[in-house]
Design an enzyme around this catalytic site. Structure first.
Site, PDB file in Angstrom:
ATOM      1  N   GLU A 231       0.891  -1.180   0.000  1.00 42.77           N
ATOM      2  CA  GLU A 231       0.000   0.000   0.000  1.00 42.77           C
ATOM      3  C   GLU A 231       0.917   1.214   0.000  1.00 42.77           C
ATOM      4  O   GLU A 231       1.477   1.568   1.041  1.00 42.77           O
ATOM      5  CB  GLU A 231      -0.883   0.003   1.254  1.00 42.77           C
ATOM      6  CG  GLU A 231      -1.911  -1.097   1.315  1.00 42.77           C
ATOM      7  CD  GLU A 231      -3.075  -0.865   0.372  1.00 42.77           C
ATOM      8  OE1 GLU A 231      -3.222   0.264  -0.159  1.00 42.77           O
ATOM      9  OE2 GLU A 231      -3.831  -1.816   0.154  1.00 42.77           O
ATOM     10  N   CYS A 265      -2.288   9.563   2.445  1.00 39.01           N
ATOM     11  CA  CYS A 265      -1.906   9.053   1.122  1.00 39.01           C
ATOM     12  C   CYS A 265      -2.957   9.366   0.073  1.00 39.01           C
ATOM     13  O   CYS A 265      -2.667   9.370  -1.112  1.00 39.01           O
ATOM     14  CB  CYS A 265      -1.671   7.553   1.198  1.00 39.01           C
ATOM     15  SG  CYS A 265      -3.086   6.689   1.886  1.00 39.01           S
TER      16      CYS A 265
HETATM   17  P1  NAP Z   1       7.944   5.510   4.910  1.00 41.33           P
HETATM   18  O1  NAP Z   1       9.109   6.369   5.132  1.00 41.33           O
HETATM   19  O2  NAP Z   1       7.930   4.629   3.715  1.00 41.33           O
HETATM   20  O3  NAP Z   1       7.758   4.683   6.248  1.00 41.33           O
HETATM   21  C1  NAP Z   1       6.721   3.758   6.402  1.00 41.33           C
HETATM   22  C2  NAP Z   1       7.204   2.615   7.258  1.00 41.33           C
HETATM   23  O4  NAP Z   1       8.287   1.998   6.582  1.00 41.33           O
HETATM   24  C3  NAP Z   1       7.727   3.047   8.628  1.00 41.33           C
HETATM   25  O5  NAP Z   1       7.372   2.075   9.578  1.00 41.33           O
HETATM   26  C4  NAP Z   1       9.228   3.081   8.406  1.00 41.33           C
HETATM   27  O6  NAP Z   1       9.992   2.824   9.564  1.00 41.33           O
HETATM   28  C5  NAP Z   1       9.407   1.933   7.446  1.00 41.33           C
HETATM   29  N1  NAP Z   1      10.665   1.997   6.683  1.00 41.33           N
HETATM   30  C6  NAP Z   1      11.440   3.055   6.412  1.00 41.33           C
HETATM   31  N2  NAP Z   1      12.537   2.679   5.712  1.00 41.33           N
HETATM   32  C7  NAP Z   1      12.445   1.344   5.548  1.00 41.33           C
HETATM   33  C8  NAP Z   1      13.268   0.364   4.928  1.00 41.33           C
HETATM   34  N3  NAP Z   1      14.391   0.685   4.296  1.00 41.33           N
HETATM   35  N4  NAP Z   1      12.858  -0.920   4.961  1.00 41.33           N
HETATM   36  C9  NAP Z   1      11.718  -1.267   5.567  1.00 41.33           C
HETATM   37  N5  NAP Z   1      10.882  -0.382   6.175  1.00 41.33           N
HETATM   38  C10 NAP Z   1      11.256   0.909   6.163  1.00 41.33           C
HETATM   39  O7  NAP Z   1       6.598   6.365   4.827  1.00 41.33           O
HETATM   40  P2  NAP Z   1       6.038   7.397   5.872  1.00 41.33           P
HETATM   41  O8  NAP Z   1       6.746   8.680   5.692  1.00 41.33           O
HETATM   42  O9  NAP Z   1       5.975   6.813   7.232  1.00 41.33           O
HETATM   43  O10 NAP Z   1       4.524   7.506   5.392  1.00 41.33           O
HETATM   44  C11 NAP Z   1       4.132   8.301   4.346  1.00 41.33           C
HETATM   45  C12 NAP Z   1       4.020   7.519   3.051  1.00 41.33           C
HETATM   46  O11 NAP Z   1       3.124   6.430   3.228  1.00 41.33           O
HETATM   47  C13 NAP Z   1       3.409   8.358   1.953  1.00 41.33           C
HETATM   48  O12 NAP Z   1       4.071   8.095   0.743  1.00 41.33           O
HETATM   49  C14 NAP Z   1       1.956   7.880   1.903  1.00 41.33           C
HETATM   50  O13 NAP Z   1       1.341   8.099   0.666  1.00 41.33           O
HETATM   51  C15 NAP Z   1       2.143   6.424   2.209  1.00 41.33           C
HETATM   52  N6  NAP Z   1       0.890   5.849   2.722  1.00 41.33           N
HETATM   53  C16 NAP Z   1       0.210   4.970   1.931  1.00 41.33           C
HETATM   54  C17 NAP Z   1      -0.993   4.442   2.383  1.00 41.33           C
HETATM   55  C18 NAP Z   1      -1.775   3.484   1.533  1.00 41.33           C
HETATM   56  O14 NAP Z   1      -2.690   2.874   2.054  1.00 41.33           O
HETATM   57  N7  NAP Z   1      -1.466   3.321   0.264  1.00 41.33           N
HETATM   58  C19 NAP Z   1      -1.482   4.798   3.645  1.00 41.33           C
HETATM   59  C20 NAP Z   1      -0.742   5.690   4.426  1.00 41.33           C
HETATM   60  C21 NAP Z   1       0.458   6.206   3.957  1.00 41.33           C
HETATM   61  P3  NAP Z   1      10.541   3.931  10.553  1.00 41.33           P
HETATM   62  O15 NAP Z   1       9.776   3.639  11.779  1.00 41.33           O
HETATM   63  O16 NAP Z   1      11.993   3.633  10.698  1.00 41.33           O
HETATM   64  O17 NAP Z   1      10.241   5.266   9.982  1.00 41.33           O
END
Ligand code: NAP
Length: 459
Positions: A231, A265
């Site tokens: 997602e 998102c």
């Molecule tokens: P993110 O930076 O991708 O982080 C999301 C999760 O991934 C966090 O738990 C983060 O851990 C983890 N993460 C970071 N780097 C990683 C790696 N190298 N390997 C594995 N996991 C890793 O995103 P965000 O800034 O938290 O959230 C915003 C993004 O999420 C936006 O792009 C938004 O559109 C998207 N989103 C999508 C949906 C959907 O349903 N499609 C819903 C909500 C949000 P940490 O705890 O270390 O940060």
């Protein structure tokens, strides 16, 4: 190892310190989740459903505490946080029902001496990684269907917002869901990603977050052909056609754009308005946007809370100044936008937007509404689809032909027609293109946690 400090984005104060789960502990937790899976998958569906309902009842009872945690660690206004708890719990209630509806099939064989039977089986142990912007809902829409299907699950919440997850898991245990069937780890995304994609006893990875991280997890998962659901990010277009009810379109834009200070998102990122109504729509939008009260989410009447941290503030300001340099007209000055200091930004409408601006082709994740004028609907659809993202889109029109044309031609998984808030636990949420694959919610949302097997019986 140093402790994780959890901050309140409204005050930048530390509200909790937590120990990280170390590598050995994570391995041991995975082993226990695998042992628990051998039992949980055999618990009959009605019993699993009853446990999920008990969990849902406890979440309802604790709605106020959960909402306060969401506001404290994530910043969103308390009323919005309460709405998130209701929304998050709708997934638990929905999948409490769906647990009982995992049906098989029989297929007519091509000979009377055979019978073919199809059944669905739980995938196994699930590793889940979630973002900070919906600390309750992004968790329950993975945990509830996984448990309903007979899987066990370990969740890694975002380090910025782990407290809501801890409380939700505590309530699940209180509801009688076995301790090792549902658990969490406190770890960085990188550490959790490395272990979830490589450990042989993690049978499925479900991820919600940015497209960039999603892509690297897909690559890592390829080595063991791990079953994955993604997602990912969005860049939602919102089209207001000339025959729209302008007042309703303005309210729909506010609903879509400014929830969680524009950090969702499915937030409208790019607004396309037909020239005939552009002036009227933009003037009404500015009036409403400037009336939104910005502040600490715990204060009454606040509609827009802080951004999650200072990096988010800097990124959004870059988008605003870039738009200004490229001819965008800001509805309030840069000084006014930043006047509250800390992680607060006052919301702004940018008129005279064009496709060269970052706000029109990058996810802004902030309270910024860029408005671009169009003359021809086909041109607007082309601009709306001209992106690698395909999560959510919106349009406002009162003409059914225009509406059906837009529905057919917009390349998005979630579409709101005269509706700025299309998410619902009973509908299949998910994106096309680089916004990911798999669905969460609806009857579709349990499928990622099930495998299909068939049995051919010689009679
Ligand atoms: P993110 O930076 O991708 O982080 C999301 C999760 O991934 C966090 O738990 C983060 O851990 C983890 N993460 C970071 N780097 C990683 C790696 N190298 N390997 C594995 N996991 C890793 O995103 P965000 O800034 O938290 O959230 C915003 C993004 O999420 C936006 O792009 C938004 O559109 C998207 N989103 C999508 C949906 C959907 O349903 N499609 C819903 C909500 C949000 P940490 O705890 O270390 O940060």
């Amino acid at each position: 190892m140093t402790q994780l400090e959890v901050f309140n984005p409204s005050t930048n104060e530390v509200i909790e310190r937590l120990d990280y789960t170390n590598h050995d502990e994570i391995n041991s937790q995975i082993k226990h989740a695998n042992d628990a899976f051998q039992d949980w998958k055999l618990v009959d569906a009605h019993e699993r459903s009853a446990k999920l309902y008990q969990w849902a009842n406890l979440i309802d009872e604790h709605q106020d505490d959960l909402a306060k945690l969401i506001t404290l660690e994530g910043g969103k206004p308390l009323d919005e946080a309460k709405g998130e708890v209701t929304y998050a719990n709708a997934y638990v209630k929905w999948y409490a029902e769906e647990a009982k509806r995992v049906y098989g099939r029989t297929i007519p064989a091509n000979t009377p001496s055979k019978k073919i039977v199809i059944d669905k089986f739980p995938v196994g142990v699930v590793g889940a990684i979630t973002p900070w912007n919906f600390p309750a809902a992004m968790i329950t829409r993975k945990m509830a269907p996984a448990l309903a299907a007979g899987c066990t699950i370990i969740c890694k919440p975002a380090v910025k917002t782990p407290l809501t997850t801890i409380k939700l898991v505590e309530l699940a245990h209180k509801a009688g869901i076995p301790k090792d069937a549902i658990s969490y780890i406190i770890a960085s995304g990188k550490d959790a990603g490395d272990i979830f994609t490589s450990h042989e006893s993690i049978h499925k990875l479900t991820f919600t977050g940015s497209t960039a991280v999603g892509k690297s997890l897909i690559e890592q998962s390829a080595k063991s052909v791990k079953n994955v659901t993604m997602e990912l990010g969005g860049l939602a277009p919102l089209i207001v056609h000339k025959d729209a009810d302008i007042e309703a379109a303005v309210q729909g834009t506010i609903d879509s754009k400014f929830r969680n200070a524009g950090q969702t998102c499915i937030c409208a990122n790019r607004i396309f308005v037909h020239r005939d109504i552009a002036e009227q729509y933009t003037a009404q939008l500015i009036d409403k946007v400037h009336a939104l009260i910005v502040g600490d989410g715990l204060q009454d009447d606040v509609k827009v809370g802080p951004l999650i941290d200072n990096n988010a503030v800097k990124k959004v300001l870059t988008h605003i100044t870039d738009a200004q340099e490229k001819g965008g007209k800001l509805s309030r000055t840069l000084d006014e936008i930043q006047s509250l200091k800390g992680n607060f930004l006052k919301p702004v409408v940018i008129s005279n937007a064009n496709l060269g601006m970052k706000v029109m082709h990058e996810e802004t994740f902030g309270p910024v509404a860029p408005v671009m004028v169009y003359d021809d609907l086909d041109e607007a659809i082309k601009m709306a689809n001209d992106t690698e993202f395909g999560l959510a889109s919106y349009f406002f029109t009162n003409d059914y032909r225009t509406g059906l044309k837009l529905y057919n031609e917009l390349e998005y998984g979630v579409i709101g027609w005269n509706d700025g808030g299309p998410s619902a636990a009973h509908a299949p949420f998910g994106g096309l293109k680089e916004s990911g694959y798999g669905r969460e919610g609806g009857t579709e949302g349990i499928e990622p946690y099930l495998e299909t097997k068939y049995l051919s019986i010689g009679i």
